[in-house]
Design an enzyme around this catalytic site. Sequence first.
Site, mmCIF file in Angstrom:
data_model
loop_
_atom_site.group_PDB
_atom_site.id
_atom_site.type_symbol
_atom_site.label_atom_id
_atom_site.label_comp_id
_atom_site.label_asym_id
_atom_site.label_seq_id
_atom_site.Cartn_x
_atom_site.Cartn_y
_atom_site.Cartn_z
ATOM 1 N N ASN A 9 33.325 65.267 28.963
ATOM 2 C CA ASN A 9 34.119 65.658 27.793
ATOM 3 C C ASN A 9 33.250 66.584 26.951
ATOM 4 O O ASN A 9 32.351 66.134 26.261
ATOM 5 C CB ASN A 9 34.510 64.391 27.016
ATOM 6 C CG ASN A 9 35.158 64.708 25.680
ATOM 7 O OD1 ASN A 9 35.545 65.852 25.428
ATOM 8 N ND2 ASN A 9 35.277 63.692 24.830
ATOM 9 N N LYS A 11 33.969 68.287 24.410
ATOM 10 C CA LYS A 11 34.301 68.304 22.974
ATOM 11 C C LYS A 11 34.363 69.762 22.466
ATOM 12 O O LYS A 11 34.770 70.648 23.198
ATOM 13 C CB LYS A 11 33.302 67.454 22.189
ATOM 14 C CG LYS A 11 33.186 66.047 22.781
ATOM 15 C CD LYS A 11 32.468 65.077 21.914
ATOM 16 C CE LYS A 11 32.434 63.715 22.614
ATOM 17 N NZ LYS A 11 31.925 62.650 21.784
ATOM 18 N N HIS A 97 41.347 59.902 22.213
ATOM 19 C CA HIS A 97 39.906 59.821 21.951
ATOM 20 C C HIS A 97 39.684 59.373 20.502
ATOM 21 O O HIS A 97 40.415 59.786 19.596
ATOM 22 C CB HIS A 97 39.243 61.181 22.191
ATOM 23 C CG HIS A 97 37.756 61.070 22.221
ATOM 24 N ND1 HIS A 97 37.013 60.994 21.064
ATOM 25 C CD2 HIS A 97 36.890 60.964 23.245
ATOM 26 C CE1 HIS A 97 35.733 60.855 21.393
ATOM 27 N NE2 HIS A 97 35.637 60.842 22.710
ATOM 28 N N GLU A 99 37.656 60.270 18.333
ATOM 29 C CA GLU A 99 37.464 61.344 17.344
ATOM 30 C C GLU A 99 38.810 61.865 16.853
ATOM 31 O O GLU A 99 38.956 62.219 15.680
ATOM 32 C CB GLU A 99 36.599 62.464 17.950
ATOM 33 C CG GLU A 99 35.128 62.043 17.984
ATOM 34 C CD GLU A 99 34.310 62.628 19.124
ATOM 35 O OE1 GLU A 99 34.745 63.608 19.755
ATOM 36 O OE2 GLU A 99 33.219 62.081 19.390
ATOM 37 N N GLU A 169 35.700 52.991 25.218
ATOM 38 C CA GLU A 169 34.677 53.712 24.458
ATOM 39 C C GLU A 169 34.491 53.058 23.100
ATOM 40 O O GLU A 169 35.209 53.386 22.144
ATOM 41 C CB GLU A 169 35.114 55.164 24.255
ATOM 42 C CG GLU A 169 35.260 55.948 25.545
ATOM 43 C CD GLU A 169 34.987 57.433 25.332
ATOM 44 O OE1 GLU A 169 34.185 57.970 26.108
ATOM 45 O OE2 GLU A 169 35.543 58.028 24.398
ATOM 46 N N GLY A 175 28.112 59.142 20.786
ATOM 47 C CA GLY A 175 27.260 60.153 20.169
ATOM 48 C C GLY A 175 26.155 59.572 19.298
ATOM 49 O O GLY A 175 25.504 60.292 18.555
ATOM 50 N N SER A 215 27.473 57.282 24.844
ATOM 51 C CA SER A 215 26.049 57.510 25.089
ATOM 52 C C SER A 215 25.604 57.204 26.518
ATOM 53 O O SER A 215 24.523 56.660 26.734
ATOM 54 C CB SER A 215 25.205 56.727 24.078
ATOM 55 O OG SER A 215 25.479 57.176 22.752
ATOM 56 N N GLY A 237 27.921 64.016 25.204
ATOM 57 C CA GLY A 237 26.702 64.807 25.017
ATOM 58 C C GLY A 237 25.985 65.180 26.311
ATOM 59 O O GLY A 237 25.593 66.342 26.500
HETATM 60 P P1 PGA Z 1 28.889 60.583 24.110
HETATM 61 O O1 PGA Z 1 30.489 60.789 23.990
HETATM 62 O O2 PGA Z 1 28.594 60.485 25.584
HETATM 63 O O3 PGA Z 1 28.307 61.816 23.489
HETATM 64 O O4 PGA Z 1 28.564 59.330 23.396
HETATM 65 C C1 PGA Z 1 31.366 60.091 24.818
HETATM 66 C C2 PGA Z 1 32.787 60.452 24.470
HETATM 67 O O5 PGA Z 1 33.069 60.703 23.298
HETATM 68 O O6 PGA Z 1 33.668 60.506 25.356
#
Ligand code: PGA
Length: 253
Positions: A9, A11, A97, A99, A169, A175, A215, A237
């Site tokens: 992803n 983002k 998601h 976010e 998640e 993140g 993460s 990330g």
């Molecule tokens: P992250 O994000 O690996 O940066 O923690 C995961 C996600 O939001 O799908």
Amino acid sequence: MRTPLIAGNWKMYKTNQEAVELVRELLRLLDGTQDAEIAVCPPFTALSEVSRLLSASGAPLALGAQNLYPRKEGAFTGEISPPMLKALGVTLVIVGHSERREILGEDDELVAAKVRAVLDEGMKPILCIGERLEEREAGGAFRKVEAQLEADLATVMQSEAAGMVIAYEPIWAIGTGKTATPEDAQEMNSFIRGRLAARFGEEIAASMRVLYGGSVKPDNASELMAMPDIDGALVGGASLKAEDFAAIVRAAT
Ligand code: PGA
């Protein structure tokens, strides 16, 4: 056996040119990878270019989108429709998601409509669910995840469920560099599979992929992927660096 899915992803990262460079690098590093399904979810602006690169390479990398609007067309300024994505070769769409839920205020009703729209267009949703830190600390993580599953899958029929992907998640792990322990993630993923079994039957639930996201990095991916109910990862990330993403794919296979 469920084939693991590792989805990147991206983002709101990568211009068109940067996206092309990342995909070229990925194609080189992932050449010959077997036993895993791999997907990249670039921002909308890079989908077309990445789609062209992937088709030209013939590599079995799937193209995913990060969002859509649940209408075929219309006066929805700034939005992207399911047929627009389908026409670019998108086969997977991230829905719900955290976010989007937390920053853009998407509620379960909208998430459920998006799940419906993705399925109606013949694509696969990757439905993201997960609890906030304070919900976990108050002992409400399972209740939260159960409620999201029930609301977001409200219109999904048994015959459609097998094509869906769920991503657990935990919001506090996204993140932040804080990962759920493999045991905690396994416990939740197993709980999710149990809820899917109650809703769609054991056999279908056993065929559905339940990912972990939050993460995931090259150094924790093997432990997570070794868990029986973790069928892959949604990687944020670490999907922005080709070497890291490729290392996570290797850990899953
Ligand atoms: P992250 O994000 O690996 O940066 O923690 C995961 C996600 O939001 O799908």
